[in-house]
Structure formats: C-alpha cells, structure tokens
Write a protein that holds these residues in place. Structure first.
Motif, PDB file in Angstrom:
ATOM      1  N   TYR A 242       0.843  -1.216  -0.133  1.00  0.00           N
ATOM      2  CA  TYR A 242       0.057   0.081   0.011  1.00  0.00           C
ATOM      3  C   TYR A 242       0.896   1.299   0.090  1.00  0.00           C
TER       4      TYR A 242
ATOM      5  N   GLU B 183      -3.765   4.601   5.158  1.00  0.00           N
ATOM      6  CA  GLU B 183      -5.132   4.325   4.621  1.00  0.00           C
ATOM      7  C   GLU B 183      -6.342   4.617   5.183  1.00  0.00           C
TER       8      GLU B 183
ATOM      9  N   TYR C 159      -9.882   2.650   5.167  1.00  0.00           N
ATOM     10  CA  TYR C 159      -9.483   1.646   4.471  1.00  0.00           C
ATOM     11  C   TYR C 159      -8.982   0.684   4.750  1.00  0.00           C
TER      12      TYR C 159
ATOM     13  N   TYR D  49      -8.540  -3.654   3.791  1.00  0.00           N
ATOM     14  CA  TYR D  49      -7.118  -4.132   3.656  1.00  0.00           C
ATOM     15  C   TYR D  49      -6.865  -5.435   4.400  1.00  0.00           C
TER      16      TYR D  49
ATOM     17  N   GLN E 199      -6.078  -9.757   3.377  1.00  0.00           N
ATOM     18  CA  GLN E 199      -4.636 -10.319   3.454  1.00  0.00           C
ATOM     19  C   GLN E 199      -4.656 -11.735   3.972  1.00  0.00           C
TER      20      GLN E 199
END
Length: 205
Positions: free
Chosen positions: A169, A192, A195, A199, A203
């Motif tokens: 990112y 981020e 957001y 994320y 993952q």
C-alpha cells in the motif's frame, strides 16, 4: 478462520491484526512469562531513515521469571515523548495522521503502570479508529500448546518468526526505500485511514 490464541502487543503488527480481524473468536494469552525482544513492548514504524524500532523499557526482576501481566513499565526513561516525536517525524505528512492524532496522543501523555494493561488500552483505541469490533477473551492459565480447535498465533509476537508477506500500500517514504512489509498497524492506519479495515480482511496468513 475460527478461534485463535494470540499475545497482546504494543501497537500490533499487520499480521497480528490480520489474524484478529479474520478470526471468529480471539483469545489473548495473559498468563505467560515476559519474554525480551518481542513485540510485547515494541513496534516497528517507517521513519525518514527507513525501518525504526520503538521500544518501551520495562522493569525486570533479576533471576526471577515474571509473568507478562505483572511486568511494569520503567518510568526512568521518557519513552512517551520519544515515541510520539518519532511517530510525528514518520507520519506527520501521511494522509490520516492528523485525523487520528487526537485518538492516539493520550497513550503518550497518560501514566501507565503495567505493560499488558497498556496493550489492551491501545487495542481498544485502535479498533475504534479502524471502525471494527474484535470481541475477545483472556486465558486464565498457561497452555504450552493451544487447546484443540484453536489456532496458535502466539509466535507472531516474535518478529523473527513472523514471515508473512502482505500486499503493498502507499507509504510516506516508499520512494526512498521502497515498500516495507508488516510494520505496526499505525503505518497502515495513518496511510490508509478507514480503508485499512478492508485491507486487513483481504490479506492472507
């Protein structure tokens, strides 16, 4: 992911949060002995000079194994001022530092006695910032091996044993040193914002 057993750590790594966000039930290990050089009292951030370790000094009982829940923070060093200055140098120009600054700042202004209590206080602040809910339980005795049906993620507290790789990112200083993987959750949060939760959910461990 079902139930997991994990350590409460200082501004946890991404792998810690990926495990917690994706688990159905989180159980925190609270009856183990304190171990040096683990993320119980340290985090890693992306400073202007690359990766930087921020470590909280703790009081040690010489020759005696002490439980982590009984481990006290050493007040002789002004770690709070040092850590917050380091965070400012690293993230003041990030998109969301100012947005979350007032949530994070009290950690570096209030007096804290026990390291584990501080880690749980930080977890409450972080889940609020991320807009997520992580219900959890705490162990009442120490298990050398995780109970049946529980995935043991306690090793994630030891950065040397944590080899998880996550998708890149945008980071503040990536033009200088490239993407640095698996830093403190603060790196993701300041870069981020909200957001970050999405994320973490996508993952893989």
């Amino acid at each position: 992911m079902g139930s997991i057993l994990i350590h409460p750590t200082y501004f946890p790594s991404l792998s810690h949060f990926v495990a917690m966000v994706q688990a159905e039930n989180v159980i925190f290990e609270t009856d183990d002995n304190f171990q040096k050089q683990t993320n119980r009292n340290r985090m890693y951030i992306y400073s202007p000079n690359g990766i930087q370790l921020l470590n909280i000094p703790v009081k040690h009982n010489k020759g005696i194994h002490q439980k982590f829940k009984d481990t006290k923070i050493e007040d002789a060093f002004d770690w709070q001022k040092q850590h917050f200055k380091s965070l400012e140098a690293a993230y003041r120009s990030s998109p969301f530092f100012e947005y979350f600054e007032d949530d994070i700042r009290p950690i570096f202004e209030q007096k804290h006695v026990y390291m584990m209590d501080l880690n749980f206080k930080i977890l409450d602040i972080l889940t609020d910032c991320l807009g997520i809910d992580i219900p959890y339980n705490k162990t009442e005795e120490y298990f050398h091996d995780a109970p049946q049906g529980v995935t043991d993620y306690r090793y994630l507290a030891n950065g040397k044993k944590d080899t998880n790789i996550f998708e890149p990112y945008t980071q503040v200083f990536e033009e200088k040193a490239g993407f640095i993987n698996n830093l403190s959750i603060l790196d993701l949060l300041f870069n981020e914002g909200r957001y970050a939760a999405d994320y973490l959910k996508r993952q893989q461990l």
